[in-house]
Write a protein that holds these residues in place. Structure first.
Motif, PDB file in Angstrom:
ATOM      1  N   ARG A   1       0.833  -1.210   0.000  1.00  0.00           N
ATOM      2  CA  ARG A   1       0.000   0.000   0.000  1.00  0.00           C
ATOM      3  C   ARG A   1       0.868   1.260   0.000  1.00  0.00           C
ATOM      4  O   ARG A   1       0.516   2.270  -0.623  1.00  0.00           O
ATOM      5  N   ALA A   2       2.008   1.204   0.679  1.00  0.00           N
ATOM      6  CA  ALA A   2       2.926   2.348   0.686  1.00  0.00           C
ATOM      7  C   ALA A   2       3.509   2.585  -0.705  1.00  0.00           C
ATOM      8  O   ALA A   2       3.712   3.732  -1.123  1.00  0.00           O
ATOM      9  N   ILE A   3       3.774   1.499  -1.427  1.00  0.00           N
ATOM     10  CA  ILE A   3       4.271   1.626  -2.801  1.00  0.00           C
ATOM     11  C   ILE A   3       3.239   2.343  -3.668  1.00  0.00           C
ATOM     12  O   ILE A   3       3.563   3.250  -4.442  1.00  0.00           O
ATOM     13  N   ARG A   4       1.987   1.958  -3.515  1.00  0.00           N
ATOM     14  CA  ARG A   4       0.930   2.622  -4.284  1.00  0.00           C
ATOM     15  C   ARG A   4       0.776   4.086  -3.863  1.00  0.00           C
ATOM     16  O   ARG A   4       0.553   4.967  -4.699  1.00  0.00           O
ATOM     17  N   ALA A   5       0.919   4.342  -2.563  1.00  0.00           N
ATOM     18  CA  ALA A   5       0.798   5.717  -2.064  1.00  0.00           C
ATOM     19  C   ALA A   5       1.913   6.602  -2.616  1.00  0.00           C
ATOM     20  O   ALA A   5       1.757   7.823  -2.719  1.00  0.00           O
ATOM     21  N   ALA A   6       3.043   5.980  -2.985  1.00  0.00           N
ATOM     22  CA  ALA A   6       4.160   6.726  -3.558  1.00  0.00           C
ATOM     23  C   ALA A   6       3.931   7.045  -5.035  1.00  0.00           C
ATOM     24  O   ALA A   6       4.795   7.665  -5.682  1.00  0.00           O
ATOM     25  N   GLY A   7       2.774   6.638  -5.556  1.00  0.00           N
ATOM     26  CA  GLY A   7       2.420   6.958  -6.937  1.00  0.00           C
ATOM     27  C   GLY A   7       2.859   5.941  -7.964  1.00  0.00           C
ATOM     28  O   GLY A   7       2.750   6.194  -9.177  1.00  0.00           O
ATOM     29  N   VAL A   8       3.324   4.792  -7.514  1.00  0.00           N
ATOM     30  CA  VAL A   8       3.765   3.748  -8.449  1.00  0.00           C
ATOM     31  C   VAL A   8       2.550   3.124  -9.126  1.00  0.00           C
ATOM     32  O   VAL A   8       1.622   2.661  -8.467  1.00  0.00           O
ATOM     33  N   GLN A   9       2.563   3.102 -10.439  1.00  0.00           N
ATOM     34  CA  GLN A   9       1.458   2.570 -11.231  1.00  0.00           C
ATOM     35  C   GLN A   9       1.722   1.114 -11.602  1.00  0.00           C
ATOM     36  O   GLN A   9       2.872   0.649 -11.600  1.00  0.00           O
ATOM     37  N   PRO A  10       0.673   0.355 -11.945  1.00  0.00           N
ATOM     38  CA  PRO A  10       0.860  -1.045 -12.347  1.00  0.00           C
ATOM     39  C   PRO A  10       1.892  -1.178 -13.460  1.00  0.00           C
ATOM     40  O   PRO A  10       1.860  -0.433 -14.447  1.00  0.00           O
ATOM     41  N   GLY A  11       2.805  -2.112 -13.289  1.00  0.00           N
ATOM     42  CA  GLY A  11       3.840  -2.353 -14.289  1.00  0.00           C
ATOM     43  C   GLY A  11       5.094  -1.527 -14.108  1.00  0.00           C
ATOM     44  O   GLY A  11       6.118  -1.802 -14.742  1.00  0.00           O
ATOM     45  N   GLU A  12       5.048  -0.496 -13.233  1.00  0.00           N
ATOM     46  CA  GLU A  12       6.252   0.298 -12.986  1.00  0.00           C
ATOM     47  C   GLU A  12       7.190  -0.444 -12.040  1.00  0.00           C
ATOM     48  O   GLU A  12       6.806  -1.415 -11.388  1.00  0.00           O
ATOM     49  N   ARG A  13       8.420   0.044 -11.936  1.00  0.00           N
ATOM     50  CA  ARG A  13       9.443  -0.704 -11.213  1.00  0.00           C
ATOM     51  C   ARG A  13       9.808  -0.081  -9.879  1.00  0.00           C
ATOM     52  O   ARG A  13       9.853   1.141  -9.733  1.00  0.00           O
ATOM     53  N   VAL A  14      10.091  -0.971  -8.932  1.00  0.00           N
ATOM     54  CA  VAL A  14      10.582  -0.587  -7.610  1.00  0.00           C
ATOM     55  C   VAL A  14      11.921  -1.283  -7.415  1.00  0.00           C
ATOM     56  O   VAL A  14      12.002  -2.515  -7.482  1.00  0.00           O
ATOM     57  N   ALA A  15      12.974  -0.502  -7.195  1.00  0.00           N
ATOM     58  CA  ALA A  15      14.314  -1.057  -7.014  1.00  0.00           C
ATOM     59  C   ALA A  15      14.633  -1.158  -5.528  1.00  0.00           C
ATOM     60  O   ALA A  15      14.268  -0.277  -4.743  1.00  0.00           O
ATOM     61  N   VAL A  16      15.313  -2.230  -5.155  1.00  0.00           N
ATOM     62  CA  VAL A  16      15.706  -2.434  -3.759  1.00  0.00           C
ATOM     63  C   VAL A  16      17.183  -2.803  -3.730  1.00  0.00           C
ATOM     64  O   VAL A  16      17.611  -3.742  -4.402  1.00  0.00           O
ATOM     65  N   LEU A  17      17.956  -2.040  -2.955  1.00  0.00           N
ATOM     66  CA  LEU A  17      19.376  -2.318  -2.746  1.00  0.00           C
ATOM     67  C   LEU A  17      19.554  -2.631  -1.269  1.00  0.00           C
ATOM     68  O   LEU A  17      19.574  -1.741  -0.425  1.00  0.00           O
ATOM     69  N   ALA A  18      19.646  -3.909  -0.957  1.00  0.00           N
ATOM     70  CA  ALA A  18      19.705  -4.331   0.441  1.00  0.00           C
ATOM     71  C   ALA A  18      20.352  -5.695   0.550  1.00  0.00           C
ATOM     72  O   ALA A  18      20.261  -6.512  -0.367  1.00  0.00           O
TER      73      ALA A  18
END
Length: 534
Positions: free
Chosen positions: A49-66
């Motif tokens: 839900r936080a990802i969606r609240a950040a304005g990320v639309q379906p099919g867009e990418r979220v990168a994680v460096l961890a």
């Protein structure tokens, strides 16, 4: 479509089921923190839900460096739950390499563990598409990236109702994993929900998982999504034991404290284990699934003497990690010594979820199954990538003839098993990491004193293979190997820097001027049966 008898396949259903059937069972251990499956599911929902609240639309990418940690494990469910696509970034890359991946993937959100923020801070203000940077406290000091949002603040935006653990199209991408290509530019390998689901089930079978599995994360989760084990262990409701950095003493401590039953790792990690002072017999046994190179007979024997069972698999980023397994055959019964060791070093046969593997000549004809005729290993089926992101030419080349071309050269034995001999692509596999020789050559030749360079993989006792650079210096100039290594270290990740640099008068070439790397390899690999160890 009749939804009564068809459900789109997705690994999201694994966590939904785990939380429903075993809500109070421990799912994740990270340090002193334990999270149940109900807790992991709730965390993934809030994260999504936080990802969606950040304005990320379906099919867009979220990168994680961890590093291997709860946030990265949860991202494997939260990001696709939000309808987005996960890009788990190699933690060993240099800032320019991370920036290239974020820009190429057009990531909207970048989540960074503070232990790795120094790899992002130099490029944070020039990422082309990232609108939100989130820092997760890794216990290594405060966040220092200007304008970044804290993990707690980010999650606090994830209010609202739960999202459905389902997808409308199982062929939609779930993740993009970057691998070094023969051109030196990282390629974005696209994984789908369907294939990730099927591969996860295959990993459960191949690595002999059960609901009692206690899985130690020695394999990086960024590497082929942990060979899809992020989803597999969740599917079988095993326990994920997170390990932020691979250290022999920590591995042995967790084996005994948590009762670890399974781990995946490159042979180099197994070498670290058996040579650690804490190495001792494992009372409950251990399944160690290894890939990246054939494990040597010595390391297999050493692991087995400690009570471990070594499962040897082979694959590529383009095949979701493992595609074949060195599965013991009935015809091997009664073999011992060097003859049995030879069988165990083979890459074997296709795993249960994969189509049969082939070894072919240049015209796509099967080579003779004589254990001597060399051809290229090709694969197809549910275990092969959807294609390279925004690179139709490279995808078409990789899929020519209706098969995925691995770039690995091998032989086909009469019993149907394959056995690698060399690499057709200029790729070095060092400790399980891919290194493009062309990428390293570009970094070397950018030194003002270098006229020409050729980089090859040479044998290394610890890492399998390491890059070595052969350098021709411009007339009237001079440079030391140490200066060249320092120059490359400023431009590439440390594991890509050549361990050795040899200055020579000229490179071996054909009459048309093409560098004959095979001549360099012949010398470097003299005395070795196969030229693939990494």
């Amino acid at each position: 479509m009749n939804t009564v008898n068809r459900t789109e396949l997705t690994p999201l259903s694994f966590l939904e089921r785990a939380a429903m059937v075993h809500p109070d069972k421990d799912a994740v251990v990270e340090g002193d923190v334990r999270t149940t499956y109900a807790g992991l599911a709730a965390h993934a929902q809030q994260f999504a839900r936080a990802i969606r609240a950040a304005g990320v639309q379906p099919g867009e990418r979220v990168a994680v460096l961890a590093p291997n940690s709860l946030p990265l494990l949860a991202a494997h469910f939260a990001v696709p739950l939000a309808g987005a696509v996960l890009v788990a970034v190699n933690t060993r890359l240099a800032p320019p390499e991370i920036a290239h991946i974020c820009d190429h993937a057009q990531a909207r959100v970048l989540i960074v563990d503070t232990a790795l923020q120094d790899s992002v801070a130099p490029v944070a203000d020039r990422l082309a598409t990232v609108t939100t940077i989130v820092t997760v406290d890794g216990g290594d000091g405060p966040a220092t990236i200007d304008g970044a949002t804290t993990w707690e603040s980010f999650l606090a935006t994830g209010a609202g109702e739960d999202l459905p653990w389902a997808v409308e199209d199982e062929d939609a991408p779930i993740s993009i994993n970057y691998t070094s290509g023969t051109t030196g530019s990282p390629k974005g390998v696209q994984y789908t929900h369907r294939s990730a689901y099927l591969n996860a089930l295959g990993e459960i079978i191949t690595s002999h998982h059960s609901p009692d599995s206690v899985y130690l994360w020695t394999l990086p989760m960024f590497h082929c999504n942990g060979w899809c084990t992020t989803w597999a262990v969740t599917a079988i409701t095993g326990l994920h034991v997170c390990l932020r950095a691979v250290r022999g003493d920590d591995i042995w401590r967790l084996i005994h404290e948590e009762g670890v039953t399974h781990l995946n790792a490159a042979p180099t990690v197994l070498t670290t284990m058996v040579n650690d002072p804490a190495a001792a017999p494992i009372p409950g046994g251990l399944v160690a699934t290894t890939a990246g190179a054939p494990p040597s007979p010595t390391i297999i024997a050493q692991m087995e003497s400690l009570g471990a069972r070594v499962v040897h698999v082979y694959g590529l980023t383009e095949t979701y990690g493992p595609h074949t397994v060195c599965e013991p055959l009935q015809s091997w019964e009664g073999l011992e010594g060097a003859e049995l060791d030879d069988r165990k070093a083979r890459q074997g046969v296709a795993m249960i979820m994969a189509d049969p593997v082939r070894v072919v000549d240049a015209d796509m004809r099967d080579v003779a199954r004589d254990g001597a005729t060399v051809g290229e290993v090709v694969m197809r089926g549910n275990n092969v990538m959807a294609g390279y992101l925004d690179d139709p030419e490279a995808t078409a080349e990789a899929f020519r003839g209706g098969w995925f071309h691995s770039g690995d050269l091998g032989v086909w034995h009469p019993d149907g098993t394959i056995d690698l001999r060399d690499r057709a692509k200029d790729i070095i596999v060092s400790g399980g990491e891919n290194i493009s020789t062309i990428e390293v050559e570009r970094a070397v030749i950018s030194h003002p004193a270098v006229l020409e360079v050729a980089v090859i993989g040479v044998p290394d006792e610890r890492w399998g293979e390491r890059p070595k650079a052969y350098v021709v210096v411009k007339q009237g100039q001079s440079v030391t190997p140490e200066e060249i290594m320092a120059h490359v270290r400023e431009r590439l990740a440390g594991f890509k820097v050549p361990d050795r640099v040899e200055v020579i008068d000229e490179l071996p070439k054909t009459s048309t001027g093409k560098v004959q790397k095979f001549t360099l390899r012949d010398s470097a690999w003299a005395g070795h049966d196969r030229r693939i160890m990494g």
